[in-house]
Design a protein around this motif. Structure first.
Motif, PDB file in Angstrom:
ATOM      1  N   ASN A 218       0.806  -1.223   0.000  1.00 19.20           N
ATOM      2  CA  ASN A 218       0.000   0.000   0.000  1.00 19.20           C
ATOM      3  C   ASN A 218       0.840   1.274   0.000  1.00 19.20           C
ATOM      4  O   ASN A 218       0.300   2.362  -0.208  1.00 19.20           O
ATOM      5  N   ILE A 219       2.142   1.138   0.244  1.00 17.48           N
ATOM      6  CA  ILE A 219       3.014   2.315   0.201  1.00 17.48           C
ATOM      7  C   ILE A 219       4.047   2.197  -0.919  1.00 17.48           C
ATOM      8  O   ILE A 219       4.990   2.981  -0.978  1.00 17.48           O
TER       9      ILE A 219
ATOM     10  N   TYR B 215      -3.461   4.045  -0.120  1.00 17.03           N
ATOM     11  CA  TYR B 215      -2.292   4.816   0.305  1.00 17.03           C
ATOM     12  C   TYR B 215      -2.620   5.912   1.320  1.00 17.03           C
ATOM     13  O   TYR B 215      -1.840   6.130   2.269  1.00 17.03           O
TER      14      TYR B 215
END
Length: 507
Positions: free
Chosen positions: A99-100, A109
């Motif tokens: 997610n990053i 994010y």
């Protein structure tokens, strides 16, 4: 809040998602109602969302904060993926780290903006460190941001992860058996599932994507479909009193908004304010939404307020400069007269086939005519409509999009991280107020609910004064169930917990 618990198992559950076919089953790209519901029934989250929107242990048995910028999760032992391999802390850390990852471009994010690192610090332990305190993060671990999948499988699939019948590998109560494009997704029960409370009652679930309100109503009335979440309000009269099943309404975190696009008209504050002051929200709630909604004047609906600070939110809501529920055509006309684009045509996009949305925007079109504002309606096919939330090309030619959005958790910051901040995912008009952004940032670092609410409501006063978006209605969760089945959650938890697993025989 649920219907009575299931009393037994069933061979097949035939279910519909009226918002259309998912674009992907990759949790990192599960941004709409359909994809979130399917992912939640395939893949577990670190924290479990309960039907009352509170939280319980999920794949994490516990969590602790040894420092204000550290969160340690203890991972549940004995959990297995569908292929029989054991869940490890490395799988959890890899899933969250996606997610990053800029290359992944995760829709989740915004919930990871304060994360410094996510590491497996033991065979069954994951430690998250933050650049600054983040009160929202752990709540989001009960929604799609907290989904865990098998790391090796994701690496092997690459960009094709989440696509096709063999597209995911998770630990949830259902396995993905088939995906017939434009037709249906088939789920089968995971007999080795670890959580007895969410062991699937249905051996098989056929999920269809009937988006046309008339066709959906016929399929539900005839028993061809056993049920659906997010039933369009236009279907409520025909389904009420039906002998084969019943409509159920529950509290939700959903709302209807006119979301402005990055066009000249969408970015014009006078046009946004004119629409906000003009629209008869009472008529929308009663005539169009059949009393399954109530007038709304803020981006975050009251259902999303933190219960611990409800009085602060209510006081700020009452103090907002807002028209009555019937609207104020004269005030709207005066506001429109201030716009250099007052003679322009405004185009509003809606989902084709959704009778509720089409009727709602038609009513808005008629009201706009009263003040000399010409509104054109553009109907988008379901896939284009869902894509429009994330792809500017799909919004081309639109000044506004009539949207039904939802908070993932009961915290205004869940929505505010996506909205009236410079990098907000849905800040399509690029609205930028430094004070608002600072207040929202302070709120996210504040653990005390009352102090946090004061920061949030100060920000709210600023972005609502500019009509950053045009809030219309707070929406109930509307579910239809055939009489042969029961057990469905009746809140927004239906989107983020394994909601199809708890539906079973009513006898």
């Amino acid at each position: 809040m649920t219907t009575p618990a299931a009393k037994g198992d069933i061979d097949t559950l035939n279910w519909d998602i009226p918002s259309g076919e998912p674009g992907s089953l990759d949790y990192a790209h599960a941004g709409d109602y359909s994809s979130n519901v399917i992912v939640a029934n395939l893949c577990d989250t670190l924290v479990r969302m309960k039907a009352d929107l509170s939280y319980a242990p999920g794949l994490a048995t516990s969590w602790s904060s040894p420092t204000p910028t550290t969160l340690v999760y203890k991972i549940r032992a004995g959990v297995k993926f569908w292929d029989g391999s054991a869940l490890t802390a490395a799988d959890v850390a890899y899933s969250l780290n996606r997610n990053i990852d800029d290359k992944v471009a995760s829709n989740n994010y915004p919930n990871f903006v304060d994360v410094s690192s996510i590491k497996a610090t033991g065979p069954l332990e994951v430690t998250v460190t933050f650049k600054q305190p983040d009160e929202l993060f752990n709540k989001e671990m009960a929604a799609t941001s907290g989904v865990v999948a098998k790391a090796d499988f994701i690496k092997k699939k690459g960009s094709s992860y989440g696509k096709g019948a063999n597209g995911v590998m998770c630990t949830g109560p259902f396995k993905l058996a088939d995906w017939k494009a434009n037709t249906s997704i088939e789920l089968v029960r995971n007999d080795a599932y670890w959580d007895k409370a969410f062991r699937a009652h249905a051996a098989r679930v056929n999920v269809s994507f009937v988006t046309d309100t008339t066709n959906l109503t016929l399929a539900l009335k005839s028993g061809q479909l056993d049920g659906a979440f997010a039933v369009p309000a236009a279907a409520i009269p025909a389904l009420t009193g039906n002998t084969t099943g019943a409509i159920h309404q529950g509290s939700g975190l959903s709302s209807y908004q006119l979301a402005p696009n990055s066009t000249a008209a969408g970015k014009d504050e006078h046009i946004r304010l004119a629409l906000s002051r003009l629209i008869d929200r009472k008529a929308l709630a009663t005539a169009v939404f059949k009393n399954s909604a109530s007038p709304l004047y803020t981006f975050v609906p009251p259902s999303g307020w933190d219960p611990e600070a409800k009085a602060v939110y209510q006081s700020a809501y009452d103090a907002l400069d807002k028209p009555g529920p019937d609207g104020d055509a004269e005030a709207a006309k005066r506001e429109l007269a201030e716009s250099p684009l007052k003679d322009s045509t405004v185009t509003i996009g809606v989902q084709a086939g959704n009778t509720t949305e089409v009727t709602a925007v038609t009513l808005i079109q008629e009201q706009a005519r009263q003040i000399g504002l010409k509104v054109v309606i553009k109907q988008l096919q379901p896939l284009q409509f869902s894509t429009a939330f994330y792809d500017p090309k799909a919004r081309a030619g639109l000044d506004f999009l009539l949207t039904e959005g939802f908070l993932s958790v009961t915290d205004p910051l869940d929505y505010l991280a996506l909205g009236p901040v410079p990098d907000g995912q849905f800040n399509w008009i690029g609205w930028n107020d430094a004070t608002t952004a600072q207040l929202i940032a302070k709120a996210r670092q504040t653990s005390d609910a009352t102090r946090r609410a004061r920061y949030i409501t100060q920000a709210q006063a600023r972005y609502e004064a500019a009509a950053w978006t045009v809030p219309l209605l707070s929406i109930n969760e509307v579910t239809y169930l055939n009489k042969r089945v029961t057990g469905a959650p009746l809140t927004t938890a239906a989107i983020f917990q394994p909601s199809l697993a708890v539906i079973g025989s009513a006898k």
